[in-house]
Structure formats: structure tokens, C-alpha cells
Enzyme design. Structure first.
Site, PDB file in Angstrom:
ATOM      1  N   GLY A  87      -7.549  23.156  -6.937  1.00 37.67           N
ATOM      2  CA  GLY A  87      -7.376  24.285  -7.863  1.00 37.67           C
ATOM      3  C   GLY A  87      -6.812  23.827  -9.201  1.00 37.67           C
ATOM      4  O   GLY A  87      -7.270  24.245 -10.260  1.00 37.67           O
ATOM      5  N   HIS A 101       3.707  43.645 -11.118  1.00 34.77           N
ATOM      6  CA  HIS A 101       3.942  42.202 -10.911  1.00 34.77           C
ATOM      7  C   HIS A 101       3.729  41.442 -12.215  1.00 34.77           C
ATOM      8  O   HIS A 101       2.638  40.912 -12.452  1.00 34.77           O
ATOM      9  CB  HIS A 101       2.990  41.667  -9.831  1.00 34.77           C
ATOM     10  CG  HIS A 101       3.337  42.131  -8.455  1.00 34.77           C
ATOM     11  ND1 HIS A 101       4.196  41.438  -7.632  1.00 34.77           N
ATOM     12  CD2 HIS A 101       2.958  43.236  -7.766  1.00 34.77           C
ATOM     13  CE1 HIS A 101       4.330  42.086  -6.486  1.00 34.77           C
ATOM     14  NE2 HIS A 101       3.580  43.182  -6.544  1.00 34.77           N
ATOM     15  N   LEU A 142      -4.936  18.753  -1.916  1.00 35.70           N
ATOM     16  CA  LEU A 142      -4.969  17.695  -2.924  1.00 35.70           C
ATOM     17  C   LEU A 142      -4.868  18.261  -4.332  1.00 35.70           C
ATOM     18  O   LEU A 142      -4.786  17.520  -5.300  1.00 35.70           O
ATOM     19  CB  LEU A 142      -6.267  16.897  -2.816  1.00 35.70           C
ATOM     20  CG  LEU A 142      -6.360  15.910  -1.662  1.00 35.70           C
ATOM     21  CD1 LEU A 142      -7.685  15.161  -1.736  1.00 35.70           C
ATOM     22  CD2 LEU A 142      -5.205  14.912  -1.699  1.00 35.70           C
ATOM     23  N   GLU A 195     -15.356  25.938  -7.451  1.00 38.51           N
ATOM     24  CA  GLU A 195     -14.498  25.183  -6.533  1.00 38.51           C
ATOM     25  C   GLU A 195     -14.792  25.617  -5.107  1.00 38.51           C
ATOM     26  O   GLU A 195     -14.734  26.806  -4.797  1.00 38.51           O
ATOM     27  CB  GLU A 195     -13.015  25.451  -6.874  1.00 38.51           C
ATOM     28  CG  GLU A 195     -12.080  24.689  -5.957  1.00 38.51           C
ATOM     29  CD  GLU A 195     -10.620  25.166  -6.030  1.00 38.51           C
ATOM     30  OE1 GLU A 195     -10.222  25.822  -7.017  1.00 38.51           O
ATOM     31  OE2 GLU A 195      -9.887  24.884  -5.066  1.00 38.51           O
ATOM     32  N   GLU A 253       4.646  38.580 -13.035  1.00 34.77           N
ATOM     33  CA  GLU A 253       4.377  37.138 -12.844  1.00 34.77           C
ATOM     34  C   GLU A 253       2.885  36.824 -12.881  1.00 34.77           C
ATOM     35  O   GLU A 253       2.496  35.699 -13.188  1.00 34.77           O
ATOM     36  CB  GLU A 253       5.004  36.665 -11.515  1.00 34.77           C
ATOM     37  CG  GLU A 253       4.340  37.136 -10.222  1.00 34.77           C
ATOM     38  CD  GLU A 253       4.807  38.510  -9.739  1.00 34.77           C
ATOM     39  OE1 GLU A 253       5.340  39.283 -10.564  1.00 34.77           O
ATOM     40  OE2 GLU A 253       4.626  38.816  -8.544  1.00 34.77           O
ATOM     41  N   ARG A 289       2.017  50.412  -2.091  1.00 35.61           N
ATOM     42  CA  ARG A 289       1.675  51.734  -1.560  1.00 35.61           C
ATOM     43  C   ARG A 289       2.800  52.740  -1.815  1.00 35.61           C
ATOM     44  O   ARG A 289       2.591  53.932  -1.801  1.00 35.61           O
ATOM     45  CB  ARG A 289       1.464  51.672  -0.041  1.00 35.61           C
ATOM     46  CG  ARG A 289       0.342  50.762   0.392  1.00 35.61           C
ATOM     47  CD  ARG A 289       0.086  50.882   1.896  1.00 35.61           C
ATOM     48  NE  ARG A 289      -0.677  49.731   2.371  1.00 35.61           N
ATOM     49  CZ  ARG A 289      -2.002  49.616   2.271  1.00 35.61           C
ATOM     50  NH1 ARG A 289      -2.709  50.584   1.737  1.00 35.61           N
ATOM     51  NH2 ARG A 289      -2.619  48.533   2.722  1.00 35.61           N
ATOM     52  N   CYS A 298       8.537  44.862  -7.849  1.00 32.49           N
ATOM     53  CA  CYS A 298       7.855  45.652  -6.821  1.00 32.49           C
ATOM     54  C   CYS A 298       8.851  46.070  -5.733  1.00 32.49           C
ATOM     55  O   CYS A 298       9.698  46.910  -5.975  1.00 32.49           O
ATOM     56  CB  CYS A 298       6.646  44.901  -6.281  1.00 32.49           C
ATOM     57  SG  CYS A 298       5.425  46.031  -5.613  1.00 32.49           S
ATOM     58  N   LYS A 322     -10.770   3.342   2.165  1.00 31.11           N
ATOM     59  CA  LYS A 322     -11.709   3.715   3.244  1.00 31.11           C
ATOM     60  C   LYS A 322     -11.875   5.233   3.426  1.00 31.11           C
ATOM     61  O   LYS A 322     -13.006   5.717   3.552  1.00 31.11           O
ATOM     62  CB  LYS A 322     -11.291   3.055   4.563  1.00 31.11           C
ATOM     63  CG  LYS A 322     -12.334   3.127   5.654  1.00 31.11           C
ATOM     64  CD  LYS A 322     -13.419   2.077   5.498  1.00 31.11           C
ATOM     65  CE  LYS A 322     -12.968   0.724   6.004  1.00 31.11           C
ATOM     66  NZ  LYS A 322     -13.846  -0.369   5.556  1.00 31.11           N
ATOM     67  N   PRO A 323     -10.752   6.006   3.446  1.00 33.18           N
ATOM     68  CA  PRO A 323     -10.947   7.453   3.618  1.00 33.18           C
ATOM     69  C   PRO A 323     -11.869   8.046   2.547  1.00 33.18           C
ATOM     70  O   PRO A 323     -12.699   8.912   2.840  1.00 33.18           O
ATOM     71  CB  PRO A 323      -9.530   8.028   3.507  1.00 33.18           C
ATOM     72  CG  PRO A 323      -8.627   6.897   3.866  1.00 33.18           C
ATOM     73  CD  PRO A 323      -9.316   5.649   3.402  1.00 33.18           C
ATOM     74  N   GLU A 330     -17.120  25.282   8.686  1.00 35.27           N
ATOM     75  CA  GLU A 330     -17.323  26.547   7.977  1.00 35.27           C
ATOM     76  C   GLU A 330     -17.761  26.373   6.526  1.00 35.27           C
ATOM     77  O   GLU A 330     -18.296  27.290   5.927  1.00 35.27           O
ATOM     78  CB  GLU A 330     -16.084  27.433   8.083  1.00 35.27           C
ATOM     79  CG  GLU A 330     -14.817  26.746   7.642  1.00 35.27           C
ATOM     80  CD  GLU A 330     -13.586  27.631   7.845  1.00 35.27           C
ATOM     81  OE1 GLU A 330     -13.695  28.639   8.549  1.00 35.27           O
ATOM     82  OE2 GLU A 330     -12.545  27.289   7.270  1.00 35.27           O
TER      83      GLU A 330
HETATM   84  N1  GLN Z   1       6.130  47.290   0.309  1.00 30.11           N
HETATM   85  C1  GLN Z   1       6.200  47.901  -0.987  1.00 30.11           C
HETATM   86  C2  GLN Z   1       5.058  48.846  -1.251  1.00 30.11           C
HETATM   87  O1  GLN Z   1       4.039  48.773  -0.598  1.00 30.11           O
HETATM   88  C3  GLN Z   1       6.268  46.856  -2.068  1.00 30.11           C
HETATM   89  C4  GLN Z   1       5.010  46.071  -2.230  1.00 30.11           C
HETATM   90  C5  GLN Z   1       5.179  44.813  -3.022  1.00 30.11           C
HETATM   91  O2  GLN Z   1       6.294  44.363  -3.231  1.00 30.11           O
HETATM   92  N2  GLN Z   1       4.090  44.217  -3.448  1.00 30.11           N
HETATM   93  O3  GLN Z   1       5.142  49.660  -2.115  1.00 30.11           O
END
Ligand code: GLN
Length: 540
Positions: free
Chosen positions: A25, A514, A22, A148, A516, A469, A388, A197-198, A157
Site C-alpha cells: 500500500g 472522523h 511488506l 494493487e 483523521e 449509528r 465519534c 532465493k525467496p 484466493e
Molecule cells: N458506537 C458508536 C456509534 O455507533 C460510535 C461509532 C464510532 O465510534 N465509529 O454511534
């Protein structure tokens, strides 16, 4: 439970009823924004009733994106909404799962901390839940902590969580807790009616657990008539003005504006006895304006493996909305399965887009399709953004097709390679456990002047969040640079490649981090902003 002095912090507990998805968040984030815009300091805690210690080990198909915080926690994607709306950084402590709560309780039990007592859900588990809540209030010193509760009221749970927040009303000062219940009012097409009702049942369920909601936020596709609101108020034991309609919006960023129009933040502050000036959403609205009425539009392909479920790339989708608004443009995302590219060829799928983004990912499936997409964007001068795994693909493609390193690859996908241009980081070689063991969280990156990266950030040292990694193999940097790939960002401490680009291409950038995760509506990420700008230029 250790609670010496009662804290002055006010607590808003948000539960959900009737059905999941819904937008609890978004509701929590919107309330957080409104309170912040009234001058209050706000923090949010997401309590997740599942038993995993965190979502880091869950498939994106099950759980959606894993949101990584500055301090390197792998958390629920709702924390991304909190950051994007309220523009504050969340930390590890802002997300707790039942798994973490039980882990603490069980480890206390092993240490003998319960002095021979029988360890039970009430009070031991509920006390630990309350400890988590008060700990966030204390460490963030916030005026208001929004909590939240994941899941839907009635789930087995989530019971200990509901019980813990019920108790908190009695642990805190008067007028310090507020219970907001988000429910659904469905529309029955055949009878042309909205049904209350719900919602009634869902509130009854909460009442069974001892919680009387103070405010109901009713999600609906059609405006709820006054009579239906009155009915809800009557049956659910709340006053009429506390039934707040939340009708579907064209964009989630309009939700706080609607909440304000419906006087939700006034109501919250009056119920919590907080006196502040009114909320100010004027600058927020300027950013929302171009989401609702864009001047331009541009098509960008996202070439990935988890294409079926857009929640897997939640932060990327949102970062494009922010960057689009900044460019007064609607970014139309074309979701492309990388295996489709393998079968049909990139020219049959990518010929009508003005930008290609290859996002993060794991595992070998679909990699060759991603490499074909990179090659296509590179050769056709289409703006390209690799994130990445997407950056790692850009390096592999360049090594193979420009550097002549036949079958170059990542050791994530193949063994016994002649050109392992992407390799496991040294720090990862001894890691055995899967959960929480990647290179996680914020690290510094030094940017080369004169690069696209520098154009975007306009500063030499930046900090971005990571989750990986594998890494560019430093043994091949010389060879890659000799054939024209530019390393435009490096981690100064570990000497890791953090960004690559192609200088004689309109916009070809790959980043190991990342970006984003740090984009916010009022502060779009500079790389997404410039990528969208480049795509708009390409379209012209
Ligand atoms: N699989 C890649 C790594 O572990 C890229 C990871 C990702 O895109 N977050 O380095």
C-alpha cells in the site's frame, strides 16, 4: 467483457511476494505521489481477494481500521495511505473485493445475462475484475491507474485477480501495462547474508501464472550489494536497473523520496513510454523534515479498546504524524487500554501525558474506563479530543458528573435509561443488516463562531466523514447547555449534534465525525494540528 475503444490509460499492477505486510500500500501510494508530481493524473484501485463484500463487518483485530470514503464506502485501510500520500479522494469504486466481484457475477447469472452459458472463473469472474479496473480508469479519466492486488502471490484466493491482470496486457494498447512485484530479501544473521532465493521463487510463481514482472522492488533491512542485485536480475528475468532496493525507512513518508533517489519513477515512465518533466518532491520533503528531525516532543494518550493492534487506529496515528510535523514536534503516543484505567485509576496512568484522545469504537467493554479518562482530562485541564464514540463518552461524562444526570448513558450500552443522552439515530431504528448500514460518508456541519472548532477550521461550513449509528439525543441538549457544554457544530439538514466543547477548558473538543480520515501529510487536519498545539502548551 464490454470494451469498445481501447483506453489511453496506463496501468501499473502491483503484486506482493514472499510474505505479507511488506508495505504494498505504501509502495503504491508512493508511486502514485511520484507520478502525480510529474504532472500525471493518477488513481488507485485496491483489489482484495477476500469474500467479505467490504471490511465494514470485520473486527479491527483482523483487518485493522475501516477507511471510510467521501461517498460512504467502508474500505481497506490502504485507501487511507493513497489519500494521505497523493492527496486525492478515493471513492467506493477504488476498492473491490472478491465478494463484490462474485456478487455481481451471481446476480448477472440470476438475470440470465450469460445466455445459458456455464458461469466460470475464467472468463466470467476475470471479466468482472477487468470491468472494475477499466471502470475506474474511465470514471476518473486518469493518465495512470495503479492497481494493487491484496494478498501474496501464491494464495489460492488471489488467482483470479492475477489471471485478470495477466490478460489486461493483451486487452490494452502497447506499453500500457506494467507489472511491479514487491518482494522481500531477508537477512540471515547467523551467516551475515542477504538471501535472494525467496524472491526468485516468488517471481517463478508469477511466471507460472504468465506474468513476467517488469520491475522488482526488494524490501530489505540491509543494503543489497550489487552482486545480489545482479543475481536477482539474472534469475528473475529483469534488467539490473529494474531491481529497485527498498530499504527500511524511519518513516513511511520517506519512501517516495527514496524511490525517487533510486530513479523508480523515471524507470516507470520510460517503460510505459510516458514523457513528463521530473517529479518534484521539494514541498513534500519539507513536511518529512520535521518527522525525521522534530524540535519538540509531546506525549498524548490514546485510550481505547483495540490497543493491541495499532492498525486499528491507523488514520489517527498518521494524523498525529502530520499534525506533529506541522508543529515541528514528535508526538509520542501512549497506548492505554481503557480497562486498565478502570483497574488502576486514571491518575496512575495519565499523569505524565499532555493530551488525551478517546477514539471511535463499538460496544460496552471498556466504556467506564474511557469515561474516567474524560473526567480526568476535563478536571485536570489536560487537552482532550473525543472522536465519534470518544465524543459520545465526553457527553455522557459531562451529563453524569457536571449535569447531575445520574447513570446517564448511551442506549448502545444500556436499556431503560433515565437519561439516554446518546441514542440510536431515527434513521437507524429499522436497520437490521450490519454491513454498510451506518451513517456513512461526508456530511456538512455548521460551526458556531467563537468556538475552538471555528478557530481551527476558520470557516462556517465544513464537511467531514462519519461512521456511526448513535448520536447525541436532542432532548438533552438544553440540559447539557444549561450546565456549560457548548454545541459547536451541527448538521444543518438533520439537526444532529456534530461537535461539543467546553469553553472554559484549554482545549476540550468532541466530534461525532472522523477528522483523521481527511488528514494528509501536506495538509494536516486543523483539529489534530490545534490539539497537538494545545498539548505542547500544556507541557510547557
Ligand atoms: N458506537 C458508536 C456509534 O455507533 C460510535 C461509532 C464510532 O465510534 N465509529 O454511534
Amino acid at each position: 467483457m464490454k470494451m469498445t475503444r481501447r483506453s489511453k490509460c496506463k496501468f501499473i499492477f502491483i503484486t506482493g511476494g514472499v510474505v505479507s505486510s511488506l508495505g504494498k500500500g505504501i509502495a503504491a501510494a508512493s508511486i502514485g505521489l511520484l507520478l502525480k508530481q510529474r504532472g500525471l493524473s493518477v488513481s488507485i484501485l485496491k483489489l482484495d481477494p477476500y469474500l467479505n463484500l467490504d471490511p465494514g463487518t470485520m473486527s479491527p483485530f483482523q483487518h485493522g481500521e475501516v477507511f471510510v470514503t467521501e461517498d460512504g464506502a467502508e474500505t481497506d485501510l490502504d485507501l487511507g495511505h493513497y489519500e494521505r500520500f497523493i492527496d486525492i479522494n478515493m471513492m467506493k469504486e477504488n476498492n473491490a473485493t472478491a465478494g463484490q466481484i462474485y456478487e455481481t457475477v451471481l446476480s448477472n447469472e440470476r438475470k440470465g445475462e450469460y445466455l445459458g452459458g456455464t458461469v466460470q472463473i475464467i472468463p466470467h469472474v476475470t471479466n468482472e475484475i477487468k470491468n472494475r479496473v477499466t471502470a475506474v480508469a474511465k470514471s476518473t479519466k486518469c493518465d495512470v491507474l495503479i492497481v494493487e492486488i491484496g494478498g501474496t502471490v501464491g494464495d489460492i484466493e488471489s488467482l483470479p485477480f492475477i489471471e485478470a491482470i495477466r490478460q489486461m496486457k493483451f486487452d490494452t494498447l502497447n506499453n500500457s501495462t506494467l507489472y511491479i512485484h514487491l518482494t522481500y530479501v531477508p537477512y540471515i544473521t547467523t551467516s551475515g547474508e542477504l538471501k535472494t532465493k525467496p524472491t526468485q521463487h516468488s517471481v517463478k510463481k508469477l511466471l507460472e501464472h504468465g506474468i513476467q514482472p517488469d520491475i522488482l522492488i526488494t524490501r530489505t533491512e540491509h543494503s543489497i550489494p550489487k552482486s545480489a542485485k545482479e543475481k536477482i536480475a539474472l534469475f528473475c528475468n529483469v534488467d539490473k536497473k529494474s531491481v529497485i532496493e527498498a530499504i527500511d525507512q524511519p518513516t513511511i513518508y520517506q519512501v517516495p523520496v527514496e524511490f525517487k533517489n533510486n530513479k523508480l519513477d523515471d524507470l516507470i515512465c520510460s517503460k510505459l513510454s510516458v514523457k513528463t518533466p521530473e517529479s518534484d518532491l521539494e514541498s513534500w520533503k519539507k513536511h518529512v523534515k520535521y518527522i525525521k528531525t522534530p524540535v519538540h516532543s509531546v506525549r498524548i494518550a490514546i485510550v481505547g479498546k483495540y490497543i493491541g493492534l495499532k492498525d486499528s487506529y491507523k488514520s489517527i496515528v498518521e494524523a498525529f504524524i502530520h499534525a506533529g510535523s506541522d508543529n515541528k514536534a514528535k508526538v509520542e503516543l501512549e497506548w492505554v487500554g481503557s480497562e486498565d484505567i478502570e483497574q488502576k485509576g486514571p491518575e496512575n496512568i495519565l499523569s505524565d501525558v499532555s493530551g488525551v484522545l478517546v477514539p471511535g469504537g463499538f460496544g460496552e467493554r471498556g466504556i467506564e474506563g474511557k469515561l474516567l479518562a474524560v473526567k480526568y482530562a476535563r478536571e485536570k485541564n489536560i487537552p482532550f479530543f473525543g472522536i465519534c464514540l470518544g465524543m459520545q463518552c465526553a457527553v455522557i461524562e459531562y451529563a453524569r458528573n457536571v449535569g447531575g444526570m445520574k447513570n446517564a448513558n448511551s442506549t448502545e450500552f444500556a436499556r431503560k435509561l433515565k437519561y439516554p443522552v446518546i441514542d440510536l439515530m431515527a434513521s437507524q431504528k429499522k436497520v437490521k443488516n450490519k454491513g454498510g448500514t451506518m451513517r456513512l460518508g461526508a456530511f456538512n456541519c455548521e460551526i458556531e463562531k467563537g468556538s475552538k472548532l471555528f478557530d481551527a477550521y476558520e470557516q462556517k461550513t465544513i464537511s467531514e466523514r462519519h461512521r456511526h449509528r448513535f448520536e447525541v439525543n436532542n432532548d438533552y441538549i438544553g440540559m447539557l447547555e444549561d450546565c456549560g457544554l457548548t454545541v459547536s457544530g451541527k448538521n444543518p439538514d438533520l439537526n444532529l449534534v456534530e461537535a461539543v466543547e467546553i469553553t472554559d477548558h484549554p482545549w476540550f473538543v468532541g466530534v461525532q465525525f472522523h477528522p483523521e480520515l481527511k488528514s494528509r501529510l501536506t495538509r494536516p487536519h486543523p483539529l489534530f494540528r490545534d490539539f497537538v498545539k494545545a498539548a505542547l502548551n500544556y507541557e510547557k
